[in-house]
Design an enzyme around this catalytic site. Structure first.
Site, PDB file in Angstrom:
ATOM      1  N   THR A 100      96.801  51.614  74.818  1.00 52.33           N
ATOM      2  CA  THR A 100      96.111  52.912  74.870  1.00 52.33           C
ATOM      3  C   THR A 100      94.645  52.735  75.237  1.00 52.33           C
ATOM      4  O   THR A 100      94.041  53.609  75.863  1.00 52.33           O
ATOM      5  CB  THR A 100      96.240  53.613  73.498  1.00 52.33           C
ATOM      6  OG1 THR A 100      97.611  53.930  73.292  1.00 52.33           O
ATOM      7  CG2 THR A 100      95.431  54.888  73.425  1.00 52.33           C
ATOM      8  N   SER A 116     102.268  48.292  74.780  1.00 52.49           N
ATOM      9  CA  SER A 116     102.691  47.149  73.956  1.00 52.49           C
ATOM     10  C   SER A 116     104.029  47.348  73.261  1.00 52.49           C
ATOM     11  O   SER A 116     104.584  46.402  72.710  1.00 52.49           O
ATOM     12  CB  SER A 116     101.605  46.766  72.946  1.00 52.49           C
ATOM     13  OG  SER A 116     101.662  47.551  71.787  1.00 52.49           O
ATOM     14  N   THR A 128      98.178  49.114  70.227  1.00 55.77           N
ATOM     15  CA  THR A 128      98.230  49.021  68.762  1.00 55.77           C
ATOM     16  C   THR A 128      99.644  48.752  68.237  1.00 55.77           C
ATOM     17  O   THR A 128      99.808  48.231  67.137  1.00 55.77           O
ATOM     18  CB  THR A 128      97.722  50.326  68.103  1.00 55.77           C
ATOM     19  OG1 THR A 128      98.555  51.407  68.535  1.00 55.77           O
ATOM     20  CG2 THR A 128      96.274  50.608  68.441  1.00 55.77           C
ATOM     21  N   ASP A 129     100.668  49.152  69.032  1.00 51.37           N
ATOM     22  CA  ASP A 129     102.023  49.205  68.461  1.00 51.37           C
ATOM     23  C   ASP A 129     102.601  47.843  68.070  1.00 51.37           C
ATOM     24  O   ASP A 129     103.340  47.748  67.088  1.00 51.37           O
ATOM     25  CB  ASP A 129     102.969  49.941  69.421  1.00 51.37           C
ATOM     26  CG  ASP A 129     102.709  51.444  69.402  1.00 51.37           C
ATOM     27  OD1 ASP A 129     102.029  51.917  68.468  1.00 51.37           O
ATOM     28  OD2 ASP A 129     103.189  52.148  70.319  1.00 51.37           O
TER      29      ASP A 129
HETATM   30  C1  SIN Z   1     100.558  50.573  72.976  1.00 51.24           C
HETATM   31  O1  SIN Z   1     100.818  50.011  71.913  1.00 51.24           O
HETATM   32  O2  SIN Z   1     100.423  49.949  74.054  1.00 51.24           O
HETATM   33  C2  SIN Z   1     100.427  52.061  73.034  1.00 51.24           C
HETATM   34  C3  SIN Z   1      99.919  52.636  71.770  1.00 51.24           C
HETATM   35  C4  SIN Z   1      98.529  52.227  71.433  1.00 51.24           C
HETATM   36  O3  SIN Z   1      97.912  51.336  72.009  1.00 51.24           O
HETATM   37  O4  SIN Z   1      98.000  52.861  70.481  1.00 51.24           O
END
Ligand code: SIN
Length: 319
Positions: free
Chosen positions: A14, A62, A95-96
């Protein structure tokens, strides 16, 4: 020699996401903006002693993280850490699955300098994106003389790879270190430390993967799956996985790693047939405490997703 380079590796997420409208924090596409552009958007900090080098290692959401990206990422981090003038490394990441990548890198690299994963909960196009501040905070941690090991920095909080877990779907401060608490905080570019940096001796990498350049082809990495115990859990899922050739199973048990009797019977049968089984807990906090008579080993305090990484590496080592 004075270490003065900070390497910033981009993998997507993100933090590199874009939406059609600045007010849209949800309907965006992750992994659109290149790492050079993200770095170019950061203010130059007056008097900064470090030179920044950026490199795009991957460009993915991710949720789609895979062993191929992990292998390349580990190799690029390893490459940069062999350069004595590199002070630290920052990795931008979604984050995922950030906590899984952090744990993988910590285990295989045990870095003697800081490797700092950072991220964002809002896309780069947001009215008030959190990514640039998180990147600046990550650079502050990577520049810190005493720092070492893989850590995550989000919303001004520094978490160890072992403890970090995404705990919120939407809030900017989406991560927790649960019982352990954070390593510290980044406050206007300065670090306020609450505990020691991760110790190398705690989480030793399996010896067979010490040579990062020779990490095997991802297609041959052991297959380890996660199953969960819950009301009405049965044997079917485990039996299907064993029939499909799974080599390891991590079970996210209830409470202190307890298992529904039907699931437990299937797991014991799998274990008896040679599948490695590890018991973690689906609880967010605490760890599975062993007790007399346990047949399925516990996860040494690792969450199910990190126990899966650990078991995969152990199987790789044993192969
Ligand atoms: C991801 O994990 O690539 C998408 C979600 C995020 O980064 O918050």
């Amino acid at each position: 020699m004075t270490r003065k380079k900070i390497v910033i590796l981009g993998t997507g997420g993100t933090i590199a996401g874009t939406a059609a409208h600045a007010s849209d924090n949800l309907g965006y596409t992750a992994a659109q903006v290149g790492i050079d552009q993200l770095v170019a958007g950061l203010p130059t900090v007056a008097g900064q002693a470090c030179e920044w080098i950026s490199e795009q290692v991957a460009q993915i959401d991710s949720k789609d993280m895979d062993f191929g990206v992990w292998r390349v990422l580990a190799q690029r981090v390893d490459h940069w850490l062999t350069q004595p003038d590199v002070q630290g490394i920052v990795i931008t990441h979604g984050t995922d699955t950030l906590e899984e990548t952090a744990w993988f890198l910590q285990t295989v690299l045990e870095p003697d300098r800081p490797v700092v994963l950072t991220c964002a909960m809002r896309p780069a196009t947001a009215l008030a994106p959190d990514g640039p501040q998180n990147m600046l905070d990550a650079v502050a941690v990577a520049s810190h003389g005493g720092a070492h090991g893989v850590v995550a920095v989000c919303a001004g909080v520094i978490h160890s790879a072992r403890d970090v877990q995404k705990v919120h779907t939407y809030r900017l401060d989406a991560f927790s270190s649960a019982d352990a608490g954070p390593i510290g905080y980044v406050e206007e570019g300065s670090l306020r430390l609450m505990r020691d940096w991760p110790r190398d001796s705690v989480d030793k990498a399996p010896s067979a993967i010490k040579n990062i350049a020779d990490l095997p082809d991802p297609a041959s990495w052991p297959r380890v799956e996660i199953v969960m115990s819950h009301a009405g859990a049965g044997a079917g899922g485990v039996r299907a996985l064993v029939a499909d050739g799974v080599q390891g199973l991590v079970v996210a048990g209830t409470g202190n790693g307890t298992l529904h009797h039907a699931l437990e019977a299937a797991l014991l049968q799998a274990q008896a047939s040679g599948v490695r089984v590890v018991r973690a807990t689906r609880c967010l906090e605490g760890r599975v405490l062993p007790k007399h008579g346990d047949v399925i080993p516990h996860s040494q305090g690792l969450s199910p997703v990190k126990a899966r990484v650990a078991l995969m590496l152990a199987l790789m080592d044993a192969a």
